[in-house]
Design a protein around this motif. Structure first.
Motif, PDB file in Angstrom:
ATOM      1  N   GLN A  52     -62.735 -24.674   2.471  1.00 39.34           N
ATOM      2  CA  GLN A  52     -63.831 -25.563   2.110  1.00 39.34           C
ATOM      3  C   GLN A  52     -64.838 -24.961   1.146  1.00 39.34           C
ATOM      4  OE1 GLN A  52     -61.958 -28.397   3.838  1.00 39.34           O
ATOM      5  NE2 GLN A  52     -63.966 -28.842   2.999  1.00 39.34           N
ATOM      6  N   VAL A  89     -65.075 -32.951   7.887  1.00 34.39           N
ATOM      7  CA  VAL A  89     -63.904 -32.230   7.393  1.00 34.39           C
ATOM      8  C   VAL A  89     -63.792 -30.872   8.078  1.00 34.39           C
ATOM      9  CG1 VAL A  89     -62.728 -31.335   5.365  1.00 34.39           C
ATOM     10  CG2 VAL A  89     -64.209 -33.314   5.153  1.00 34.39           C
ATOM     11  N   TYR A  92     -67.260 -22.976   1.824  1.00 34.00           N
ATOM     12  CA  TYR A  92     -68.591 -22.984   2.426  1.00 34.00           C
ATOM     13  C   TYR A  92     -69.045 -21.554   2.714  1.00 34.00           C
ATOM     14  CZ  TYR A  92     -67.427 -27.841   3.869  1.00 34.00           C
ATOM     15  OH  TYR A  92     -67.051 -29.150   3.911  1.00 34.00           O
ATOM     16  N   LEU A 126     -50.003 -29.516 -13.658  1.00 31.02           N
ATOM     17  CA  LEU A 126     -51.343 -28.978 -13.431  1.00 31.02           C
ATOM     18  C   LEU A 126     -52.282 -30.132 -13.111  1.00 31.02           C
ATOM     19  CD1 LEU A 126     -51.853 -26.237 -16.187  1.00 31.02           C
ATOM     20  CD2 LEU A 126     -50.758 -26.091 -13.959  1.00 31.02           C
ATOM     21  N   GLY A 127     -53.297 -29.821 -12.327  1.00 31.71           N
ATOM     22  CA  GLY A 127     -54.250 -30.860 -11.979  1.00 31.71           C
ATOM     23  C   GLY A 127     -55.226 -30.401 -10.931  1.00 31.71           C
ATOM     24  N   TRP A 128     -55.591 -31.312 -10.080  1.00 32.08           N
ATOM     25  CA  TRP A 128     -56.621 -31.005  -9.080  1.00 32.08           C
ATOM     26  C   TRP A 128     -56.305 -31.712  -7.769  1.00 32.08           C
ATOM     27  CZ3 TRP A 128     -57.570 -33.643 -13.672  1.00 32.08           C
ATOM     28  CH2 TRP A 128     -58.132 -32.899 -14.709  1.00 32.08           C
ATOM     29  N   ILE A 168     -68.158 -36.040  -5.477  1.00 27.67           N
ATOM     30  CA  ILE A 168     -66.757 -36.039  -5.917  1.00 27.67           C
ATOM     31  C   ILE A 168     -66.516 -34.797  -6.777  1.00 27.67           C
ATOM     32  CG2 ILE A 168     -64.980 -37.281  -7.225  1.00 27.67           C
ATOM     33  CD1 ILE A 168     -65.934 -38.836  -4.828  1.00 27.67           C
ATOM     34  N   ARG A 169     -65.451 -34.088  -6.461  1.00 24.77           N
ATOM     35  CA  ARG A 169     -65.175 -32.860  -7.186  1.00 24.77           C
ATOM     36  C   ARG A 169     -63.695 -32.765  -7.552  1.00 24.77           C
ATOM     37  NH1 ARG A 169     -68.166 -28.535  -5.580  1.00 24.77           N
ATOM     38  NH2 ARG A 169     -68.848 -29.529  -3.669  1.00 24.77           N
ATOM     39  N   PHE A 170     -63.424 -32.195  -8.709  1.00 24.54           N
ATOM     40  CA  PHE A 170     -62.038 -31.947  -9.114  1.00 24.54           C
ATOM     41  C   PHE A 170     -61.768 -30.453  -8.933  1.00 24.54           C
ATOM     42  CE2 PHE A 170     -63.193 -35.866 -11.132  1.00 24.54           C
ATOM     43  CZ  PHE A 170     -62.029 -36.629 -11.145  1.00 24.54           C
ATOM     44  N   VAL A 171     -61.028 -30.113  -7.899  1.00 30.93           N
ATOM     45  CA  VAL A 171     -60.817 -28.713  -7.532  1.00 30.93           C
ATOM     46  C   VAL A 171     -59.386 -28.307  -7.919  1.00 30.93           C
ATOM     47  CG1 VAL A 171     -60.821 -27.056  -5.628  1.00 30.93           C
ATOM     48  CG2 VAL A 171     -62.428 -28.983  -5.609  1.00 30.93           C
ATOM     49  N   GLU A 172     -59.271 -27.221  -8.643  1.00 35.11           N
ATOM     50  CA  GLU A 172     -57.964 -26.780  -9.123  1.00 35.11           C
ATOM     51  C   GLU A 172     -56.899 -26.832  -8.031  1.00 35.11           C
ATOM     52  OE1 GLU A 172     -57.550 -22.593  -9.857  1.00 35.11           O
ATOM     53  OE2 GLU A 172     -55.706 -22.843 -10.994  1.00 35.11           O
ATOM     54  N   ASP A 173     -55.798 -27.477  -8.337  1.00 34.99           N
ATOM     55  CA  ASP A 173     -54.663 -27.440  -7.418  1.00 34.99           C
ATOM     56  C   ASP A 173     -53.412 -27.757  -8.213  1.00 34.99           C
ATOM     57  OD1 ASP A 173     -53.363 -27.098  -4.997  1.00 34.99           O
ATOM     58  OD2 ASP A 173     -53.353 -29.237  -4.604  1.00 34.99           O
ATOM     59  N   ASP A 174     -52.677 -26.744  -8.524  1.00 39.68           N
ATOM     60  CA  ASP A 174     -51.494 -26.956  -9.320  1.00 39.68           C
ATOM     61  C   ASP A 174     -50.360 -27.376  -8.406  1.00 39.68           C
ATOM     62  OD1 ASP A 174     -53.071 -26.205 -11.354  1.00 39.68           O
ATOM     63  OD2 ASP A 174     -52.410 -24.127 -11.379  1.00 39.68           O
ATOM     64  N   TRP A 182     -61.847 -33.939  -4.301  1.00 33.52           N
ATOM     65  CA  TRP A 182     -62.600 -33.867  -3.045  1.00 33.52           C
ATOM     66  C   TRP A 182     -63.674 -34.935  -3.018  1.00 33.52           C
ATOM     67  CZ3 TRP A 182     -64.203 -28.203  -1.469  1.00 33.52           C
ATOM     68  CH2 TRP A 182     -63.046 -27.451  -1.231  1.00 33.52           C
ATOM     69  N   LEU A 213     -67.602 -24.919  -9.797  1.00 34.24           N
ATOM     70  CA  LEU A 213     -67.226 -26.270  -9.374  1.00 34.24           C
ATOM     71  C   LEU A 213     -68.364 -27.264  -9.562  1.00 34.24           C
ATOM     72  CD1 LEU A 213     -65.276 -25.417  -6.102  1.00 34.24           C
ATOM     73  CD2 LEU A 213     -64.380 -26.678  -8.047  1.00 34.24           C
ATOM     74  N   ASN A 239     -68.898 -33.611   4.967  1.00 32.77           N
ATOM     75  CA  ASN A 239     -68.430 -32.219   5.040  1.00 32.77           C
ATOM     76  C   ASN A 239     -68.322 -31.736   6.486  1.00 32.77           C
ATOM     77  OD1 ASN A 239     -68.070 -30.756   2.300  1.00 32.77           O
ATOM     78  ND2 ASN A 239     -69.863 -32.030   1.976  1.00 32.77           N
ATOM     79  N   ARG A 257     -56.755 -28.002 -19.427  1.00 32.90           N
ATOM     80  CA  ARG A 257     -56.699 -29.387 -18.978  1.00 32.90           C
ATOM     81  C   ARG A 257     -56.985 -30.178 -20.251  1.00 32.90           C
ATOM     82  NH1 ARG A 257     -55.225 -26.971 -15.175  1.00 32.90           N
ATOM     83  NH2 ARG A 257     -55.698 -27.230 -12.955  1.00 32.90           N
ATOM     84  N   TYR A 293     -50.947 -33.751 -13.825  1.00 34.25           N
ATOM     85  CA  TYR A 293     -50.289 -34.026 -15.093  1.00 34.25           C
ATOM     86  C   TYR A 293     -48.916 -33.365 -15.026  1.00 34.25           C
ATOM     87  CZ  TYR A 293     -54.825 -35.413 -17.068  1.00 34.25           C
ATOM     88  OH  TYR A 293     -56.014 -36.041 -17.337  1.00 34.25           O
ATOM     89  N   GLY A 346     -66.087 -32.840   0.329  1.00 37.34           N
ATOM     90  CA  GLY A 346     -65.339 -31.727   0.909  1.00 37.34           C
ATOM     91  C   GLY A 346     -63.961 -32.110   1.422  1.00 37.34           C
ATOM     92  N   MET A 347     -63.629 -33.412   1.402  1.00 37.88           N
ATOM     93  CA  MET A 347     -62.306 -33.804   1.896  1.00 37.88           C
ATOM     94  C   MET A 347     -61.386 -34.138   0.736  1.00 37.88           C
ATOM     95  SD  MET A 347     -61.146 -36.617   4.662  1.00 37.88           S
ATOM     96  CE  MET A 347     -61.725 -37.996   3.710  1.00 37.88           C
TER      97      MET A 347
END
Lengths: 798, 334
Positions: free
Chosen positions: A276, A314, A278, B166-168, B149-155, B171, A245, A311, A151, B182, B174-175
């Motif tokens: 999720q 969701v 979890y 590639l990116g995220w 707030i989370r950046f979770v891998e998601d290509d 969340w 994470l 959470n 990245r 990118y 959790g949503m």
């Protein structure tokens, strides 16, 4: 000695890549320094979502000075040679050193500053970094040659001692500044040296050590569950994922509506885990509880109240989706679902999944009806019997293809067929569409809810098993029948169309299927007639083609050794429902030839898998080879019993001595050109015996052995003793082998040890009298052939 | 409240903090949105206006939705075609999205066959794209001291556009609220330079901000009109039409015609009309899929057909624009 710190900061690195990246960074950097002759006393590396860090402790300030010596021409060599050498080395003639008439160039290279080496190593390592997936970004990406990283790369901290190691790559310049936690400490922080890196970041809410974050999560999650009176279901994979994470992990417990517990627990767990990330919990009774543990990345101002609420919402939405699928699926009978399999292509040459189901159903029924799969003893009637799993029992001479109607035999065949017909139906359900990993399991739930026999439901649930080493191996007969039939069909079908695994390529997971079959047979003592079963499955593998053959009434003698090609071919021809006729007959013949050849390939493939499996289980490979060298064994259970007995025997003193005697005898025989009588399979395979004839392993290997005990001359005591020992041992060994008592066979062979030793001590084989010589060679041949009844000892090392 | 000591202590910047950032950190942290007068939290339409305002002040063109049915904002030519070529391009817009198979007759509180995406495209991707994005979340009222707030891998990959990046997925507690990508390739062509794409799921974000369990309960405005008032009947009728009524023969015919029209446009060297027909074909394919008349085996063939159309349009666009691009950016070549 000075420490070096490197931090490569980027936007969020995928969790699954962090551990390997951390190792790669250390490995590549150490290799890069090694080239310059630098070695760190200690190497530590870290990974968080936003940074990779490396600390090299105890580096010298400079690399060592080296003196490089290059050999040149001899003194008095032509001037061109000298000139060339001087040009190459950049020296003048008076700088060369003469030793023993040869000129040498000696160049002293002073040490380089370590900081300089580091400054060059950083960009080199960054450019060579082996990310599984990398990308370009920003204005530089106008060219596709711009730097690639997992990245966008945002910052480099490079400190040798407390000095910045200056370097620049893709517009990022090294320095001493980094950032802390994205939300707790977004401002810059300045690192002093490798010494304060970990603590400075900890103060900025970043735990750089992944292992420490995992511990925090493991402990925190456990405690959160305990506080709620529950116990956490531990999950190593989730630990790593959540640690990847978060820079500041905070486990928090949340709840979901108890009503969702009506959905199968596996579904809830999978939803929570996969979607999720979890953890889930058990209550005091060991049942899945309506609670989960999520791991936040902040120490929230409200203690996490809002995070938990979010959470929970969701997960509730996810679970209501899952419940919707479950309830919708329950309303559709599996039989109706199975109908939809006609629309799913299994393989373009092998038809649809529905076609596969049809094949598996027939094969499962055949496995039961032909006596391969038998009811468990407590379920079946007397005489239906246990499958001989101990190896000490002789197979019943009269198989019971149609067990007594009042027993469960008939039922068993129907149950197996029923289970096979429904086994793949869940592939078209909403739930399995959403969660493919629930295949089988959901079918089991739906079957049970729709009133199928419990054995059928269990078979649907477990028929994919075992899927890997350590997975449960089914033992219920209905499940075993379906599991075997499914895997046999897969292997047979792909071998039929010549889609065999090659090298590392095994796109249809045939290796896994074969290991599954081996495990099923071993655990259950199933006497699977591999050649026949594969041939039957291959005949049916090509639906709607002219190559389709149904070997409806294929029969075999259980416990028999395997057929050679001709016998199998004859059995296949005899089992065809329609007689071969007319000009088409030749095509049918060809098809059967094709099948027989493919069966040979497939069984060789099994043998390889078995060898690998046994080797991994710690069995000496030469012992495996010794048993396999006999060839043609069809019965995996018996083959393994033989390997096991052999392994026990060769480690005894008798075994070791017998082996030595055998080798001596074999060497003499080889020198004298006395052929092996009971050559491995191929010899027997030429024989053309029918399927009911015993194969090479059981037959008396050497015809000459039958009348060898009489001597036409005055036998020496040792040779007479060996002859009578053979007279006694041969029938015992043969009988024991028929009874599959391989320990007994070995014991019989062990009685040959003393006589063979005495024979070699006092008898000259190579006597001048050709009669004596022939008789003695004959004795040795008998001895060798007797040993070959158990295994080809020539393959055993030592 | 004081907890762990702030890293800035060493620099003499303050006492340290746990729950409230120290001054320099607080300055760097995007501020949560605070409104006076109007009721909290933001209504659906005010959320859109806030995003427009935010991205407009950061140099984006505020475009309007494309007037065609499409499955995602990425299909908007302002994303697809503009992601190609060397010229800078910064735009933000709302795009209605149609996902026929996601229809639930208005009965599922989370699934819709028609919904809105907020799309931002920034080319080349700016170095502070993540911070800019987080600023937009703060602008619509997300408080980073209370939300995770989370950046979770998601290509990201679009088989029908021949595109990947590639990116995220981002969340919030959790949503998934945003897809952050990118772009590396579009229509099978390398993105030179790379564009950053942000796709906000507006309904999800609004449900989150307004703390609603059903999309239909969202406040659309501040005067009591709900999302359900606007769209519930729409969802019922469109679900029925998508799943049950739509004439499949007519749809097959439309697919063929769109494909043919795309090719005719390509022959006429008109990449934009050609691309429009690729969008059309893609949506018709989605409708056929919802009607359950495309077999598993045929599916891949249809996707391949749409991809070829989209790629053809992208190739034609590049061909047409290349002289201009190469003149303005010497050395640039597709």
């Amino acid at each position: 000695m000075t420490d070096f710190l490197l931090e490569l900061r980027s936007e969020e690195i995928p969790a699954r890549m962090q551990e390997k990246a951390r190792e790669d960074l250390a490995r590549l950097f150490v290799a890069e320094l090694d080239k310059a002759g630098l070695k760190a006393a200690e190497v530590v590396s870290y990974a968080t979502p936003r940074r990779l860090a490396l600390i090299l402790k105890g580096l010298p300030a400079k690399t060592a000075a080296v003196s490089e010596e290059t050999k040149g021409p001899r003194v008095g060599a032509p001037p061109q040679a000298l000139e060339g050498f001087l040009r190459k080395t950049g020296l003048t003639a008076d700088q060369l050193v003469e030793r023993d008439g040869v000129l040498f160039a000696i160049v002293d290279k002073p040490g380089r500053a370590t900081a300089e080496v580091l400054a060059a190593a950083i960009p080199a390592v960054i450019r060579a970094f082996p990310w599984p997936k990398s990308m370009r970004w920003g204005a530089d990406s106008l060219s596709t040659e711009s730097l690639r990283w997992v990245r966008p790369l945002q910052g480099i901290v490079a400190l040798f001692g407390s000095d910045v190691v200056p370097c620049e790559i893709a517009g990022v310049t090294s320095g001493a500044a980094t950032v802390g936690h994205r939300f707790h400490h977004p401002g810059a922080i300045t690192i002093g040296s490798a010494d304060d890196y970990v603590e400075k970041l900890r103060d900025a809410h970043v735990i750089v050590d992944g292992a420490e974050r995992r511990n925090i999560i493991a402990l925190g999650a456990k405690m959160a569950a305990q506080k709620a009176g529950l116990s956490l279901i531990e999950d190593e994979g989730l630990l790593f994922e959540n640690a990847g994470l978060t820079e500041w992990p905070m486990p928090l417990l949340g709840r979901f509506d108890e009503a969702f517990l009506a959905v199968p627990p596996e579904v809830i767990q999978l939803t929570a885990r996969v979607n999720q990330k979890y953890f889930v919990c058990r209550d005091s009774a060991g049942k899945l509880a309506n609670a989960f543990v999520c791991v936040a990345n902040i120490d929230a101002a409200d203690g996490g109240e809002k995070i938990v609420a979010g959470n929970q919402k969701v997960l509730a939405a996810r679970l209501s989706d899952a419940r919707f699928f479950y309830e919708t699926d329950l309303k559709v009978p599996l039989e109706a679902q199975a109908g939809k399999l006609e629309k799913i292509v299994f393989h373009e040459k092998l038809g649809t999944v529905a076609d596969k189901v049809e094949r598996v159903a027939k094969l499962a029924r055949w496995l039961v009806e032909s006596g391969v799969i038998k009811p468990l003893p407590f379920r079946g009637g007397v005489g239906v019997g246990d499958s001989a799993s101990t190896g000490g029992l002789a197979p019943s001479s009269a198989p019971t293809p149609n067990p007594s109607p009042e027993g469960e035999g008939l039922d068993l065949a129907s149950l197996a067929e029923r289970a096979a017909r429904l086994a793949k139906a869940d592939l078209v359900t909403g739930m399995v569409g959403e969660f493919p990993e629930l295949q089988g399991l959901m079918g089991g739930y739906y079957a049970a809810a729709q009133g199928e026999d419990p054995a059928v439901a269990a078979a649907i649930r477990d028929h994919y098993k075992p899927v890997g080493q350590g997975d449960d191996v089914p033992t219920d007969p209905v499940t075993v029948a379906v599991a075997l039939a499914d895997k046999l069909d897969t292997i047979a079908a792909f071998f039929r169309i010549d889609e065999k695994p090659t090298g590392s390529k095994d796109p249809f997971a045939l290796r896994r299927a074969s290991l599954g079959i081996l495990a099923l047979c071993q655990v259950n003592g199933t006497r699977l007639p591999l050649h026949y079963a594969l041939a039957k499955a291959m005949g049916a593998a090509l639906p709607f083609s002219r190559k389709h053959l149904e070997f409806d009434s294929l029969s075999f003698v259980p416990g028999n050794i395997v057929p050679n090609g001709k016998a199998l071919k004859a059995a296949l021809e005899a089992s065809l429902a329609q007689p071969l006729q007319g000009p088409a007959g030749s095509t049918w013949q060809q098809l059967i030839d094709e099948i027989v050849a493919a069966v040979k390939d497939a069984t060789a493939f099994f043998a390889d898998r078995l060898k690998v499996q046994q080797r991994e289980a710690g069995v000496r490979h030469d012992l495996i080879d010794a048993v396999f060298a006999l060839g043609g064994e069809d019965d995996l259970v018996r083959l393994l019993a033989r390997v096991k007995a052999l392994q026990a025997f060769v480690t005894t003193e008798d075994g070791a001595n017998l082996l030595a005697g055998y080798k001596r005898a074999a060497n003499i025989l080889k020198k004298e050109g006395v052929a092996t009588a009971s050559a491995p399979a191929e010899a027997g395979a030429q024989g053309g015996e029918g399927p009911s004839n015993p194969g090479p392993l059981l037959s008396q290997g050497s015809e000459t052995a039958q009348h060898a005990s009489g001597f036409a001359y005055d036998a020496e005591p040792a040779e007479a003793a060996l002859a009578s020992a053979l007279d006694a041992a041969e029938p015992k060994a043969t009988a024991a082998i028929v009874a599959e008592d391989f320990e007994g066979a070995m014991a019989a062979l062990a009685t040959l040890r003393a006589p063979i030793d005495a024979f070699f001590d006092s008898v000259t084989v190579n006597d001048a009298d050709p009669v004596k010589r022939a008789a003695r060679l004959g004795l040795l041949a008998r001895m060798r052939d007797a040993v070959h009844k158990v295994a080809d000892f020539a393959k055993i090392e030592g | 409240m004081k907890g762990r000591v702030c890293g800035h202590r060493d620099d003499g910047w303050g006492e340290g903090h746990r729950l409230t950032p120290c001054a320099p950190c607080a300055k760097a942290l995007p501020k949560p949105h605070r409104v006076t007068n109007l009721s909290e939290p933001l209504s659906f339409q005010r959320m859109i206006l806030t995003l427009h305002d935010y991205w407009s002040t950061r140099g984006c063109l505020i475009l309007q939705p494309y007037d065609m049915r499409m499955g995602a904002g990425t299909f908007h030519p302002a994303t697809t075609l503009r992601a190609l070529g060397p010229e800078p391009w910064n735009a933000a817009f709302v795009q209605p999205c149609r996902r026929p198979t996601d229809g639930r007759y208005g009965e599922n509180p989370n699934r819709l066959q028609h919904y809105y995406q907020y799309q931002v495209i920034l080319k080349p991707s700016p170095p502070d794209l993540q911070e800019l994005y987080l600023g937009s979340l703060a602008a619509i009222g997300i408080d980073f001291t209370r939300h995770d707030i989370r950046f979770v891998e998601d290509d990201w990959e679009s088989p029908t556009l021949g595109a990947w990046g590639l990116g995220w997925e981002v969340w919030c507690d959790g949503m998934e609220v945003t897809q952050f990508t990118y772009f590396q390739q579009m229509g099978g062509f390398d993105c030179k330079p790379v564009a950053g794409e942000l796709t906000y799921g507006l309904e999800r974000l609004a449900m989150y901000i307004q703390n609603k369990d059903s999309v239909y309960d969202l406040a659309f405005n501040d005067e009591g009109v709900s999302y359900g008032d606007v769209f519930l009947e729409n969802e019922r009728e469109m679900s029925k039409w998508n799943f049950e009524i739509a004439d499949t023969d007519a749809l097959f015919d439309l697919f063929r015609k769109a494909a043919a029209e795309c090719e005719r446009s390509l022959e006429a060297k008109l990449p934009i009309p050609a691309y429009e027909q690729a969008i059309e074909a893609s949506h018709i394919f989605n409708l056929l899929n919802a009607r359950g008349v495309i077999s598993v085996a045929e599916r891949q063939a249809y996707i391949g057909r749409v991809r070829d159309l989209a790629k053809g349009a992208c190739a034609a666009w590049i061909e047409k624009k290349s002289p201009e691009w190469e003149a303005a950016y010497p050395g640039w070549a597709a």
